[in-house]
Design a protein around this motif. Structure first.
Motif, short mmCIF file in Angstrom:
data_model
loop_
_atom_site.label_atom_id
_atom_site.label_comp_id
_atom_site.label_asym_id
_atom_site.label_seq_id
_atom_site.Cartn_x
_atom_site.Cartn_y
_atom_site.Cartn_z
N GLU A 11 0.71 -1.14 -0.02
CA GLU A 11 -0.03 -0.03 0.10
C GLU A 11 0.96 1.21 0.02
OE1 GLU A 11 -3.27 0.37 2.44
OE2 GLU A 11 -3.57 -1.93 2.44
N PRO A 18 -7.81 5.20 0.78
CA PRO A 18 -7.16 4.24 1.37
C PRO A 18 -5.73 4.04 0.75
CG PRO A 18 -9.01 3.40 0.18
CD PRO A 18 -9.01 4.83 0.24
N ARG A 145 -10.04 1.65 -4.02
CA ARG A 145 -10.22 0.22 -3.20
C ARG A 145 -11.86 0.28 -2.90
NH1 ARG A 145 -5.58 -0.68 -0.67
NH2 ARG A 145 -5.96 -2.65 -0.49
N THR A 146 -12.19 -0.92 -2.61
CA THR A 146 -13.67 -0.88 -2.04
C THR A 146 -13.31 -1.43 -0.82
OG1 THR A 146 -14.26 -2.37 -4.08
CG2 THR A 146 -15.40 -2.73 -2.16
N GLY A 147 -13.87 -0.69 0.18
CA GLY A 147 -14.06 -0.67 1.54
C GLY A 147 -12.42 -0.53 2.06
N ASP A 148 -11.97 -1.60 2.91
CA ASP A 148 -10.68 -1.67 3.16
C ASP A 148 -9.49 -2.25 2.02
OD1 ASP A 148 -10.70 -4.34 3.34
OD2 ASP A 148 -10.35 -4.56 5.49
N GLY A 149 -10.22 -2.56 0.86
CA GLY A 149 -9.42 -2.88 -0.06
C GLY A 149 -9.07 -4.61 -0.12
N SER A 150 -9.58 -5.14 1.13
CA SER A 150 -9.00 -6.71 1.28
C SER A 150 -9.70 -7.63 0.27
CB SER A 150 -9.23 -6.99 2.72
OG SER A 150 -10.74 -7.07 3.09
N ASP A 152 -10.50 -6.95 -3.03
CA ASP A 152 -10.43 -6.43 -4.32
C ASP A 152 -9.54 -7.64 -5.11
OD1 ASP A 152 -11.67 -4.00 -4.00
OD2 ASP A 152 -9.95 -3.05 -3.82
#
Length: 179
Positions: A11, A18, A145-150, A152
């Protein structure tokens, strides 16, 4: 089917939001077909359209399979209780070696926002037991990112694997002949 697991996302802090994440994944499939036949699943637009499809409805496609060409595909995706989204996939071919290799870049765009961009290398090799081994390697940069990216990368990897599952039908072979 063989799938490698991606390395942890790197990141890069961005303001606001994010940040950008980079990751890579590889998916391998083996087909009881010659390399030229598997390659035709990418090159022949009639076959390609049987397995490369946009989600949703009202899809349009403009495909030019040559170095410097690419595809511009669009559709409308909707779920009950959620506003419809305009989905677009825009790609460009960088390298094509018939029966051997395809290299392209693409953008995934939702409601005019580029969500991610990827570099994809598809290689076709003679399988040791006969047939052809297809290796799809994708290097993705997630920009939004979608939400926290986890989710994606798992979403992208799973969607690509599912799309590749449609390739046997496009090639006129039974799904059981692909691994």
């Amino acid at each position: 089917m063989t799938e490698t697991h991606p390395s942890p996302a790197l990141e890069v802090p961005a303001t606001p939001g994010p940040g950008i994440a980079h990751d890579t994944f590889t998916i391998t499939r083996t087909f009881d077909l010659e390399r030229a036949e598997v390659f035709a699943g990418f090159a022949d637009d009639r076959r390609r359209r049987r397995w490369v499809r946009m989600p949703g409805s009202g899809a349009t496609y403009d495909h030019d399979f040559r170095v410097g060409g690419g595809e511009d595909a669009r559709s409308t995706f909707s779920l009950p209780g959620v506003p419809a989204e305009t989905v677009r996939n825009r790609s460009r071919y960088l390298d094509i070696v018939p029966g051997r290799r395809i290299v392209f870049v693409y953008e995934a765009i939702v409601d005019d926002v580029t969500r991610w961009v990827s570099l994809v290398t598809v290689t076709l090799e003679d399988a040791p037991e006969g047939g052809t081994t297809l290796t799809w390697t994708e290097q993705a940069t997630f920009l939004v990112r979608t939400g926290d990216g986890s989710a994606d990368l798992p979403h992208l990897r799973t969607g690509t694997a599912l799309r590749l599952n449609g390739l046997p039908a496009a090639l006129g072979v039974e799904p059981s002949t692909a691994s």
